[in-house]
Motif scaffolding. Structure first.
Motif, PDB file in Angstrom:
ATOM      1  N   MET A   1      47.463  53.019  17.816  1.00 49.64           N
ATOM      2  CA  MET A   1      48.451  53.996  17.433  1.00 49.64           C
ATOM      3  C   MET A   1      47.941  54.703  16.185  1.00 49.64           C
ATOM      4  O   MET A   1      47.489  54.048  15.246  1.00 49.64           O
ATOM      5  CB  MET A   1      49.739  53.255  17.099  1.00 49.64           C
ATOM      6  CG  MET A   1      50.996  53.964  17.412  1.00 49.64           C
ATOM      7  SD  MET A   1      51.318  54.252  19.137  1.00 49.64           S
ATOM      8  CE  MET A   1      51.131  52.665  19.860  1.00 49.64           C
ATOM      9  N   ARG A   2      48.019  56.028  16.192  1.00 51.25           N
ATOM     10  CA  ARG A   2      47.635  56.780  15.008  1.00 51.25           C
ATOM     11  C   ARG A   2      48.368  58.112  14.996  1.00 51.25           C
ATOM     12  O   ARG A   2      48.941  58.522  16.009  1.00 51.25           O
ATOM     13  CB  ARG A   2      46.123  56.976  14.932  1.00 51.25           C
ATOM     14  CG  ARG A   2      45.546  57.814  16.076  1.00 51.25           C
ATOM     15  CD  ARG A   2      44.086  58.154  15.807  1.00 51.25           C
ATOM     16  NE  ARG A   2      43.417  58.788  16.920  1.00 51.25           N
ATOM     17  CZ  ARG A   2      43.526  60.058  17.264  1.00 51.25           C
ATOM     18  NH1 ARG A   2      44.337  60.869  16.598  1.00 51.25           N
ATOM     19  NH2 ARG A   2      42.863  60.548  18.296  1.00 51.25           N
ATOM     20  N   ARG A   3      48.320  58.765  13.870  1.00 44.77           N
ATOM     21  CA  ARG A   3      48.889  60.107  13.758  1.00 44.77           C
ATOM     22  C   ARG A   3      48.012  61.094  14.525  1.00 44.77           C
ATOM     23  O   ARG A   3      46.805  60.917  14.650  1.00 44.77           O
ATOM     24  CB  ARG A   3      48.952  60.539  12.290  1.00 44.77           C
ATOM     25  CG  ARG A   3      49.942  59.775  11.462  1.00 44.77           C
ATOM     26  CD  ARG A   3      51.261  60.472  11.468  1.00 44.77           C
ATOM     27  NE  ARG A   3      52.143  59.900  10.460  1.00 44.77           N
ATOM     28  CZ  ARG A   3      53.142  60.542   9.951  1.00 44.77           C
ATOM     29  NH1 ARG A   3      53.421  61.762  10.330  1.00 44.77           N
ATOM     30  NH2 ARG A   3      53.918  59.966   9.070  1.00 44.77           N
ATOM     31  N   TYR A   4      48.634  62.149  15.002  1.00 45.04           N
ATOM     32  CA  TYR A   4      47.931  63.253  15.634  1.00 45.04           C
ATOM     33  C   TYR A   4      46.868  63.779  14.678  1.00 45.04           C
ATOM     34  O   TYR A   4      47.090  63.868  13.473  1.00 45.04           O
ATOM     35  CB  TYR A   4      48.956  64.350  15.947  1.00 45.04           C
ATOM     36  CG  TYR A   4      48.375  65.599  16.536  1.00 45.04           C
ATOM     37  CD1 TYR A   4      48.310  65.771  17.906  1.00 45.04           C
ATOM     38  CD2 TYR A   4      47.913  66.630  15.712  1.00 45.04           C
ATOM     39  CE1 TYR A   4      47.791  66.937  18.449  1.00 45.04           C
ATOM     40  CE2 TYR A   4      47.386  67.788  16.252  1.00 45.04           C
ATOM     41  CZ  TYR A   4      47.332  67.935  17.617  1.00 45.04           C
ATOM     42  OH  TYR A   4      46.818  69.073  18.161  1.00 45.04           O
ATOM     43  N   ALA A   5      45.710  64.125  15.212  1.00 41.10           N
ATOM     44  CA  ALA A   5      44.619  64.664  14.404  1.00 41.10           C
ATOM     45  C   ALA A   5      44.069  65.927  15.062  1.00 41.10           C
ATOM     46  O   ALA A   5      44.296  66.180  16.251  1.00 41.10           O
ATOM     47  CB  ALA A   5      43.514  63.624  14.265  1.00 41.10           C
ATOM     48  N   SER A   6      43.350  66.677  14.278  1.00 42.45           N
ATOM     49  CA  SER A   6      42.679  67.862  14.793  1.00 42.45           C
ATOM     50  C   SER A   6      41.824  67.455  15.993  1.00 42.45           C
ATOM     51  O   SER A   6      41.145  66.437  15.967  1.00 42.45           O
ATOM     52  CB  SER A   6      41.809  68.455  13.684  1.00 42.45           C
ATOM     53  OG  SER A   6      41.127  69.577  14.166  1.00 42.45           O
ATOM     54  N   PHE A  56      54.185  62.855  14.699  1.00 39.89           N
ATOM     55  CA  PHE A  56      53.548  63.018  16.007  1.00 39.89           C
ATOM     56  C   PHE A  56      52.472  61.944  16.117  1.00 39.89           C
ATOM     57  O   PHE A  56      51.493  61.959  15.378  1.00 39.89           O
ATOM     58  CB  PHE A  56      52.932  64.414  16.121  1.00 39.89           C
ATOM     59  CG  PHE A  56      52.627  64.866  17.517  1.00 39.89           C
ATOM     60  CD1 PHE A  56      51.633  64.246  18.272  1.00 39.89           C
ATOM     61  CD2 PHE A  56      53.327  65.908  18.078  1.00 39.89           C
ATOM     62  CE1 PHE A  56      51.346  64.669  19.555  1.00 39.89           C
ATOM     63  CE2 PHE A  56      53.033  66.347  19.369  1.00 39.89           C
ATOM     64  CZ  PHE A  56      52.054  65.728  20.101  1.00 39.89           C
ATOM     65  N   LEU A  57      52.702  60.998  17.015  1.00 38.35           N
ATOM     66  CA  LEU A  57      51.802  59.862  17.180  1.00 38.35           C
ATOM     67  C   LEU A  57      51.061  59.938  18.500  1.00 38.35           C
ATOM     68  O   LEU A  57      51.606  60.426  19.500  1.00 38.35           O
ATOM     69  CB  LEU A  57      52.593  58.551  17.161  1.00 38.35           C
ATOM     70  CG  LEU A  57      53.436  58.266  15.933  1.00 38.35           C
ATOM     71  CD1 LEU A  57      54.261  57.007  16.162  1.00 38.35           C
ATOM     72  CD2 LEU A  57      52.557  58.130  14.710  1.00 38.35           C
ATOM     73  N   VAL A  58      49.844  59.427  18.498  1.00 36.56           N
ATOM     74  CA  VAL A  58      49.106  59.271  19.742  1.00 36.56           C
ATOM     75  C   VAL A  58      48.708  57.802  19.880  1.00 36.56           C
ATOM     76  O   VAL A  58      48.466  57.113  18.888  1.00 36.56           O
ATOM     77  CB  VAL A  58      47.858  60.183  19.826  1.00 36.56           C
ATOM     78  CG1 VAL A  58      48.254  61.650  19.828  1.00 36.56           C
ATOM     79  CG2 VAL A  58      46.879  59.890  18.716  1.00 36.56           C
ATOM     80  N   ALA A  59      48.684  57.343  21.111  1.00 33.04           N
ATOM     81  CA  ALA A  59      48.204  56.001  21.439  1.00 33.04           C
ATOM     82  C   ALA A  59      46.831  56.172  22.065  1.00 33.04           C
ATOM     83  O   ALA A  59      46.647  57.027  22.942  1.00 33.04           O
ATOM     84  CB  ALA A  59      49.154  55.315  22.410  1.00 33.04           C
ATOM     85  N   TYR A  97      57.412  53.913  20.856  1.00 35.28           N
ATOM     86  CA  TYR A  97      58.794  53.948  20.397  1.00 35.28           C
ATOM     87  C   TYR A  97      58.989  53.079  19.151  1.00 35.28           C
ATOM     88  O   TYR A  97      59.613  53.507  18.178  1.00 35.28           O
ATOM     89  CB  TYR A  97      59.793  53.518  21.486  1.00 35.28           C
ATOM     90  CG  TYR A  97      61.140  53.371  20.857  1.00 35.28           C
ATOM     91  CD1 TYR A  97      61.885  54.500  20.565  1.00 35.28           C
ATOM     92  CD2 TYR A  97      61.600  52.129  20.422  1.00 35.28           C
ATOM     93  CE1 TYR A  97      63.078  54.396  19.864  1.00 35.28           C
ATOM     94  CE2 TYR A  97      62.777  52.017  19.725  1.00 35.28           C
ATOM     95  CZ  TYR A  97      63.514  53.157  19.455  1.00 35.28           C
ATOM     96  OH  TYR A  97      64.681  53.053  18.739  1.00 35.28           O
ATOM     97  N   ASP A  98      58.490  51.862  19.179  1.00 34.97           N
ATOM     98  CA  ASP A  98      58.674  50.958  18.037  1.00 34.97           C
ATOM     99  C   ASP A  98      58.123  51.575  16.751  1.00 34.97           C
ATOM    100  O   ASP A  98      58.722  51.453  15.681  1.00 34.97           O
ATOM    101  CB  ASP A  98      58.005  49.610  18.305  1.00 34.97           C
ATOM    102  CG  ASP A  98      58.702  48.808  19.399  1.00 34.97           C
ATOM    103  OD1 ASP A  98      59.865  49.121  19.749  1.00 34.97           O
ATOM    104  OD2 ASP A  98      58.073  47.856  19.911  1.00 34.97           O
ATOM    105  N   THR A  99      56.985  52.251  16.855  1.00 32.37           N
ATOM    106  CA  THR A  99      56.396  52.890  15.679  1.00 32.37           C
ATOM    107  C   THR A  99      57.261  54.056  15.215  1.00 32.37           C
ATOM    108  O   THR A  99      57.473  54.235  14.006  1.00 32.37           O
ATOM    109  CB  THR A  99      54.950  53.342  15.982  1.00 32.37           C
ATOM    110  OG1 THR A  99      54.210  52.216  16.473  1.00 32.37           O
ATOM    111  CG2 THR A  99      54.277  53.889  14.738  1.00 32.37           C
TER     112      THR A  99
END
Length: 159
Positions: A1-6, A56-59, A97-99
């Motif tokens: 799980m991380r934040r959206y990046a370029s 905005f998270l991406v897995a 969701y948990d994040t």
């Protein structure tokens, strides 16, 4: 799980399109999913959303491929939560969701709400969301429905 990046916009656009066009077929007709996602969205649309202040998270998987994403607006609205069809049922959406909920609590958001598809409705119900009502919509001239759901949460405890 991380934040959206370029650089994430293209893979996120692919996840959305494949999720709707393939995974949603378990709960919606081909006509409905085609109306929902008539074509692959321009990646710039996702990039603009990811940079508008929402969480905005991406897995990602072990190969660092984006397999899911979710977003949380400052008012507690979860607008998108989508996963690649090959990871549906493997806990990716649950972890997203948990994040998001942890972010909401730490931001002092006390209410989360969503307009959930049939399959997302089951996940959100499992996470403690209450069903408020079914929404019957017309998208691209096709009848489709989703569910308005909410969860009241407490903010994270202070130090």
């Amino acid at each position: 799980m991380r934040r959206y990046a370029s650089g994430d916009a293209g893979p996120v656009a692919d996840v959305f399109f494949r999720s709707v066009r393939e995974a949603a077929l378990t709960d919606y007709s081909a006509e409905q999913v085609h109306a929902w996602a008539p074509e692959r969205r321009d990646p710039d649309w996702f990039d603009r959303r990811a940079r508008d202040g929402r969480v905005f998270l991406v897995a990602v998987n072990l190969a660092d491929e984006i397999v899911g994403y979710a977003d949380l607006e400052s008012n507690g609205h979860i607008d998108h939560m989508f996963c690649r069809p090959d990871v549906v049922g493997h806990g990716v959406a649950s972890r997203l969701y948990d994040t998001l909920e942890r972010h909401a609590r730490s931001a002092g958001i006390n209410r989360l709400f969503v307009e959930a598809s049939e399959s997302a409705r089951r996940l959100f119900a499992h996470k403690g969301f209450a069903l408020l009502r079914r929404q019957d919509l017309v998208v691209q001239g096709v009848d489709i429905h989703n569910y308005v759901m909410e969860k009241l949460i407490g903010a994270a405890p202070g130090p």
